[in-house]
Design a protein around this motif. Structure first.
Motif, PDB file in Angstrom:
ATOM      1  N   THR A  32      -7.118   4.754   0.672  1.00  0.00           N
ATOM      2  CA  THR A  32      -7.937   4.251  -0.575  1.00  0.00           C
ATOM      3  C   THR A  32      -7.252   2.783  -0.729  1.00  0.00           C
ATOM      4  O   THR A  32      -7.992   1.638  -0.989  1.00  0.00           O
ATOM      5  CB  THR A  32      -8.051   5.225  -1.600  1.00  0.00           C
ATOM      6  OG1 THR A  32      -6.541   5.499  -1.827  1.00  0.00           O
ATOM      7  CG2 THR A  32      -8.812   6.651  -1.170  1.00  0.00           C
ATOM      8  N   THR A  33      -6.017   3.037  -0.576  1.00  0.00           N
ATOM      9  CA  THR A  33      -5.042   1.632  -0.974  1.00  0.00           C
ATOM     10  C   THR A  33      -4.507   0.763   0.645  1.00  0.00           C
ATOM     11  O   THR A  33      -4.798  -0.521   0.304  1.00  0.00           O
ATOM     12  CB  THR A  33      -3.365   1.994  -1.021  1.00  0.00           C
ATOM     13  OG1 THR A  33      -3.215   2.884   0.125  1.00  0.00           O
ATOM     14  CG2 THR A  33      -3.519   2.673  -2.041  1.00  0.00           C
ATOM     15  N   ALA A  87      -6.090  -2.817  -0.628  1.00  0.00           N
ATOM     16  CA  ALA A  87      -5.230  -4.277  -0.162  1.00  0.00           C
ATOM     17  C   ALA A  87      -5.819  -5.387   0.889  1.00  0.00           C
ATOM     18  O   ALA A  87      -5.705  -6.532   0.116  1.00  0.00           O
ATOM     19  CB  ALA A  87      -4.130  -3.500   0.366  1.00  0.00           C
ATOM     20  N   GLY A 110       0.857  -1.180  -0.132  1.00  0.00           N
ATOM     21  CA  GLY A 110      -0.728  -0.310  -0.375  1.00  0.00           C
ATOM     22  C   GLY A 110       0.804   1.069  -0.297  1.00  0.00           C
ATOM     23  O   GLY A 110       2.295   1.177  -0.199  1.00  0.00           O
ATOM     24  N   ASP A 111       0.399   2.598   0.322  1.00  0.00           N
ATOM     25  CA  ASP A 111       1.248   3.902   0.408  1.00  0.00           C
ATOM     26  C   ASP A 111       0.529   4.633   1.327  1.00  0.00           C
ATOM     27  O   ASP A 111       1.082   5.709   1.504  1.00  0.00           O
ATOM     28  CB  ASP A 111       0.801   3.693  -1.133  1.00  0.00           C
ATOM     29  CG  ASP A 111      -0.681   4.738  -1.826  1.00  0.00           C
ATOM     30  OD1 ASP A 111      -1.649   4.809  -0.907  1.00  0.00           O
ATOM     31  OD2 ASP A 111      -0.456   5.501  -2.395  1.00  0.00           O
TER      32      ASP A 111
END
Length: 343
Positions: free
Chosen positions: A221-222, A226, A216-217
């Protein structure tokens, strides 16, 4: 507009005495200092910072570069730094790099042109070789949220230990299939948290399975995406350790949409201890970092380098703390269910 001569006349002292009070240089007795400060307030005198900087070679400004102002972890660091800087008569110039290494380099160049007295780098992705190359010609630097082996100050929390404790907690809740939503590969702290996750599994005799790790980042949202990918790969997952709280909150949203009960079906643990983690449902278990203290301590280290000319570099590692809330108390859920069945 009042001048330094007006302040000196009202206080009944020389211009040089007012200058010493303003610059914090030379001896001025306490009574005289209070009289000068009172005159400054009465006249609303505003010193010319540019003129003062030419004399003192100090601008009383600190540059602070962080990667994502929208992530609640970073403003808490900024708050600690700003509060401490204000106490010491310094101002903060804030720069947001968007996790972009090139942007960090541009901001460093701009801050150097602005003649800042010091720089705080939070969560930097810049290589140690690059940092080493600028250290000799740059103002003092403090690196936050990253361990570093250079001759510059650094402040971090023990990411390996924090992740180890978080994963061990999930194991203690009876989870054996534990997924990890990891941070960006370029992030040193993310790699350290992965290391702590793997260490806890290894000590428990549970094999590390790459398919249980989704990248993820550090954004919600990620985290949500994920979690969906993790459930697709391993529908039997029992626990999820997320490398930060925002991704954990996104994971909670995905689990809710999939009608998966937290923590009864899947326990979730985050990392950072942002204020929002208390108010999601269920409240998020998280590894709390002393973020405010990091910012505060960074200014203290810079002050020692700038004002006191103390060249000794300090590498400070603060201990994180696991704060257990309802998102991970899976064992209690199963024990309550067992008692209900036996009534």
């Amino acid at each position: 507009m009042a001048t330094i001569k007006d302040v000196a006349k009202l206080a009944g002292v020389s211009v040089s005495t007012v200058s010493r009070v303003l610059n914090g240089s030379g001896y001025v007795d306490k009574t005289t200092e209070e009289r000068v400060l009172s005159s400054i307030r009465s006249l609303n005198y505003q010193p010319n910072r540019i003129a003062r900087s030419l004399v003192t070679r100090k601008t009383k400004t600190i540059g602070l570069i962080l990667p994502d102002i929208t992530n609640p972890f970073f403003p808490e660091v900024v708050r600690g730094a700003e509060d401490e800087a204000h106490k010491r008569g310094y101002n903060i110039i804030l720069c947001n790099s968007d996790w972009d290494e090139e942007k960090e380099q541009v901001y460093l160049s701009v801050l150097q042109q602005q003649c800042v007295d010091g720089v705080i780098l939070v969560g930097t992705k810049l290589s140690e070789s690059y940092l080493a190359s600028i250290a000799a010609t740059f103002p003092p630097i403090v690196v936050i949220d990253r361990t570093i082996a250079l001759d510059m100050h650094s402040i971090s929390s023990n990411n390996i230990q924090g992740a180890y404790v978080a994963t061990s907690h999930l194991l203690a809740q009876g989870c054996r299939i534990i997924g990890h939503i990891a941070g960006p590969e370029q992030s040193v702290s993310a790699r350290q948290r992965m290391q702590g996750y793997r260490q806890a599994l290894d000590e428990a005799g549970i094999p590390f399975l790459p398919e249980l790790v989704v990248g993820g980042d550090y954004r919600m949202t990620t985290g949500k995406a994920a979690a969906a990918e993790l459930l697709r790969r391993s529908p039997q997952v029992e626990g999820i350790f997320c490398a930060n709280d925002l991704m954990a909150i996104g994971a909670l949203e995905q689990l809710r949409e999939a009608s998966i009960r937290v923590p009864r079906d899947v326990a979730v643990v985050g990392y950072d201890g942002i204020a929002m983690s208390r108010y999601v449902y269920p409240p998020l278990t998280t590894v709390v970092q002393p973020t405010y203290r990091m910012g505060e301590r960074a200014i203290q280290l810079l002050f020692d380098s700038i004002e006191r000319n103390q060249p000794e570099f300090q590498h400070i590692e603060l201990e994180p703390l696991l704060e257990i809330r309802k998102s991970s108390t899976r064992r209690a859920c199963h024990e309550n269910a067992s008692r209900s069945r036996h009534r």
